[in-house]
Design an enzyme around this catalytic site. Structure first.
Site, short mmCIF file in Angstrom:
data_model
loop_
_atom_site.label_atom_id
_atom_site.label_comp_id
_atom_site.label_asym_id
_atom_site.label_seq_id
_atom_site.Cartn_x
_atom_site.Cartn_y
_atom_site.Cartn_z
N SER A 95 -37.09 17.87 -6.88
CA SER A 95 -36.74 16.48 -6.08
C SER A 95 -35.76 16.20 -5.36
CB SER A 95 -37.58 15.64 -7.38
OG SER A 95 -38.14 14.15 -6.64
N TYR A 147 -38.77 11.25 -15.98
CA TYR A 147 -39.26 12.17 -15.20
C TYR A 147 -38.62 12.65 -14.19
CZ TYR A 147 -40.48 14.08 -10.61
OH TYR A 147 -41.26 15.20 -9.34
N LYS A 157 -36.34 16.81 -14.27
CA LYS A 157 -36.53 17.58 -12.95
C LYS A 157 -35.02 18.27 -13.81
CE LYS A 157 -40.24 17.72 -10.38
NZ LYS A 157 -40.79 18.44 -11.01
P1 NAD Z 1 -49.51 17.54 -8.65
O1 NAD Z 1 -49.97 15.96 -9.94
O2 NAD Z 1 -50.67 16.84 -7.33
O3 NAD Z 1 -49.48 18.44 -8.74
C1 NAD Z 1 -49.27 19.09 -9.93
C2 NAD Z 1 -50.48 20.74 -11.07
O4 NAD Z 1 -49.53 20.60 -11.66
C3 NAD Z 1 -51.52 19.83 -10.99
O5 NAD Z 1 -52.89 20.42 -10.45
C4 NAD Z 1 -51.69 19.49 -12.46
O6 NAD Z 1 -52.82 20.10 -12.98
C5 NAD Z 1 -50.26 20.72 -12.98
N1 NAD Z 1 -49.86 21.12 -14.34
C6 NAD Z 1 -49.60 19.98 -14.05
N2 NAD Z 1 -48.89 19.94 -15.75
C7 NAD Z 1 -49.45 21.37 -15.79
C8 NAD Z 1 -49.09 21.73 -17.01
N3 NAD Z 1 -48.60 21.66 -18.23
N4 NAD Z 1 -49.59 23.29 -17.11
C9 NAD Z 1 -50.67 23.99 -16.29
N5 NAD Z 1 -50.76 22.80 -14.70
C10 NAD Z 1 -50.22 21.55 -14.68
O7 NAD Z 1 -48.15 16.39 -7.87
P2 NAD Z 1 -47.82 17.15 -7.01
O8 NAD Z 1 -47.46 16.00 -5.66
O9 NAD Z 1 -48.19 18.66 -6.01
O10 NAD Z 1 -45.93 17.79 -6.80
C11 NAD Z 1 -45.50 19.16 -7.79
C12 NAD Z 1 -44.35 19.48 -7.88
O11 NAD Z 1 -43.65 18.72 -6.90
C13 NAD Z 1 -44.61 18.92 -9.03
O12 NAD Z 1 -42.99 19.27 -10.27
C14 NAD Z 1 -43.33 17.67 -9.25
O13 NAD Z 1 -42.51 16.83 -9.89
C15 NAD Z 1 -42.52 17.98 -7.55
N6 NAD Z 1 -42.30 17.14 -7.17
C16 NAD Z 1 -42.91 16.25 -6.23
C17 NAD Z 1 -43.12 14.70 -5.16
C18 NAD Z 1 -43.90 14.58 -4.45
O14 NAD Z 1 -43.61 13.54 -3.77
N7 NAD Z 1 -45.99 14.42 -4.38
C19 NAD Z 1 -41.73 14.92 -4.60
C20 NAD Z 1 -40.54 15.43 -5.41
C21 NAD Z 1 -41.09 16.70 -6.31
N1 UFG Z 2 -43.49 1.08 -1.52
C1 UFG Z 2 -43.79 -0.23 -1.10
N2 UFG Z 2 -45.33 -0.26 -1.62
C2 UFG Z 2 -45.50 0.91 -2.38
C3 UFG Z 2 -45.63 1.32 -2.63
C4 UFG Z 2 -44.30 1.71 -1.87
O1 UFG Z 2 -42.92 -0.70 -0.87
O2 UFG Z 2 -47.41 0.10 -2.74
C5 UFG Z 2 -41.60 1.59 -0.64
C6 UFG Z 2 -40.92 1.85 -2.49
O3 UFG Z 2 -40.75 0.34 -2.64
C7 UFG Z 2 -40.04 2.97 -1.41
C8 UFG Z 2 -40.88 3.62 -0.85
O4 UFG Z 2 -41.94 2.12 0.18
O5 UFG Z 2 -39.32 1.77 -0.99
C9 UFG Z 2 -41.63 4.91 -0.62
O6 UFG Z 2 -41.94 5.02 -1.86
P1 UFG Z 2 -42.71 6.39 -2.76
O7 UFG Z 2 -43.22 5.39 -3.93
O8 UFG Z 2 -43.65 6.81 -2.31
O9 UFG Z 2 -41.62 6.56 -2.72
P2 UFG Z 2 -39.90 6.84 -3.77
O10 UFG Z 2 -39.30 7.41 -3.06
O11 UFG Z 2 -40.22 5.86 -4.78
O12 UFG Z 2 -40.14 7.98 -5.16
C10 UFG Z 2 -40.54 9.74 -4.80
C11 UFG Z 2 -41.66 9.98 -5.63
C12 UFG Z 2 -40.83 10.16 -6.66
C13 UFG Z 2 -39.30 11.39 -6.35
C14 UFG Z 2 -38.87 10.20 -5.03
C15 UFG Z 2 -37.85 11.56 -4.62
O13 UFG Z 2 -42.86 9.44 -6.61
O14 UFG Z 2 -41.45 10.76 -7.38
O15 UFG Z 2 -39.88 10.69 -4.13
O16 UFG Z 2 -38.27 12.99 -4.04
F1 UFG Z 2 -38.88 11.52 -7.13
#
Ligand code: NAD
Ligand code: UFG
Length: 340
Positions: free
Chosen positions: A127, A151, A155
């Protein structure tokens, strides 16, 4: 040529499910392992409706080493994409041990099993959070890494573990993919983001206001050092992100070693710009209120995606308008997500 088999952990989740569709469309054989702790088994039917294929699905926790090993025993796997993990920043602050246990142990077991069964190709979901508050933007892969919450620390610890492992296992190929802010949904409206409870992230919050589930969007601060004072992020369509995984896999199959790529669009969009683009996509006003800043937020974060473009040909296709259209289409067609 025989089809390659890709094990996708967390393949029922938001990014995983879109990547599974992309893999099937690119003629890979897909096996999903997911414990459904943050997803729904309806995803499997949706994948079938889109692709005509139902991937093999194991409801297994990656922290259950015995159960996880069965999947390796029963299948010849060519590569793993490891999405499984917990991802809510606030929850990780409240329950750090749960995050360390789930995210670290699952990955540790995965690597041990990959070693035992001779599976040498891994794509890992990292991330942009590993950059913390960057000294400048755009952010390049060689910037210093800082994390500010459990979190993010999981990572970074996993990245460190994989870098250490790669040093002594030259046969093991790893792509660390640092995602920026994935939003959007499959253009069919059959798959999208389905958060439990109150959404933490901006886009699902906006779509829930638009569908009438929440009264207004709280804009967390309008006094940042950004053009309109609201936070700037690099939003990337989840289907572009999915495509990035297939490109990274191709790299692993043709090259060796450990690579790290930013997956973002390279463009910054503010909270108000995204809000306004969603109003256009929906065709009506979306109420909002300016609120105090959210603890831990930074002003601006966007990627330099040049390295991923140069080395694997990664280039985003979808615009902010496309992302808003697809997020709204998903929310409209599935007001309660996968829950019916
Ligand atoms: P998500 O929660 O939709 O998907 C994660 C999946 O992993 C879920 O289906 C959950 O049931 C499964 N899971 C969690 N722990 C598990 C375990 N121990 N065994 C088996 N299954 C398990 O999340 P996402 O948004 O699809 O994110 C996927 C990956 O990308 C995550 O590792 C997350 O940290 C990373 N990531 C997400 C974002 C974002 O903004 N969505 C940003 C950066 C990184
Ligand atoms: N924000 C609002 N109102 C809300 C939610 C968010 O104003 O209800 C703003 C936040 O302050 C930020 C922007 O919208 O300025 C984006 O916020 P998000 O929560 O959507 O995303 P972040 O960039 O804070 O974090 C996301 C993921 C993290 C990841 C990070 C970098 O949630 O897990 O991107 O990849 F680590």
């Amino acid at each position: 040529m025989t089809m390659k088999t890709i094990l996708v952990t967390g393949g029922m989740g938001y990014i995983g499910s879109h990547t599974v569709v992309e893999l099937i469309e690119k003629k890979y054989n897909v096996i999903i392992v997911d414990n459904l702790c943050n997803s729904n088994d309806k995803v499997l039917e949706r994948i079938n409706t889109i692709t005509g294929v139902t991937p093999q699905f194991y409801r297994v926790d990656c922290c259950d080493k015995t159960g996880f090993e069965e999947v390796f025993k029963m299948n010849k796997i060519d590569a793993v994409i490891h999405f499984a993990g917990l991802k809510a920043v606030g929850e990780s602050v409240a329950k750090p041990l749960m995050y360390y246990e789930n995210n670290l142990i699952s990955t540790l077991y995965l690597i041990e099993l990959m070693e035992k069964y001779g599976v040498n190709n891994l794509v890992f979901s990292s991330s942009a959070t590993v950059y913390g508050d960057p000294i400048s933007v755009p952010i390049y892969e060689d910037f210093d890494l800082h994390v500010t919450n459990p979190y993010g620390r999981t990572k970074l610890m996993i990245e460190d573990m994989l870098r250490d492992y790669a040093k002594v296992h030259p046969e093991f190929n790893i792509a660390l993919l640092r995602y920026f802010n994935p939003i959007g949904a499959h253009p069919s409206g059959l798959m999208g983001e389905d958060p439990n409870g109150i959404p933490n992230n901006l886009m699902p919050y906006i779509t829930q206001v638009a569908i009438g589930k929440r009264e207004f969007l709280g804009v967390f601060g309008n006094d940042y050092d950004t053009p309109d004072g609201t936070g700037v992020r690099d939003y990337i369509h989840v289907c572009d992100l999915a495509m990035g995984h297939v490109l990274a896999l191709n790299k692993l199959f043709t090259d060796s070693g450990l690579v790290t790529y930013n997956l973002g669009s390279g463009k910054g969009t503010s909270v108000m710009e995204l809000h306004d683009a969603m109003e256009k996509a929906c065709g009506f006003k979306i109420p909002y209120k300016i609120m105090p800043r959210r603890a831990g937020d930074i002003a601006t974060c966007y990627a330099a995606p040049d390295k991923a473009f140069k080395e694997i040909g990664f280039k985003t296709k979808f615009t902010i308008e496309d992302m808003c259209r697809d997020s709204w289409n998903w929310q409209k067609k599935n007001p309660n997500g996968y829950k019916g």
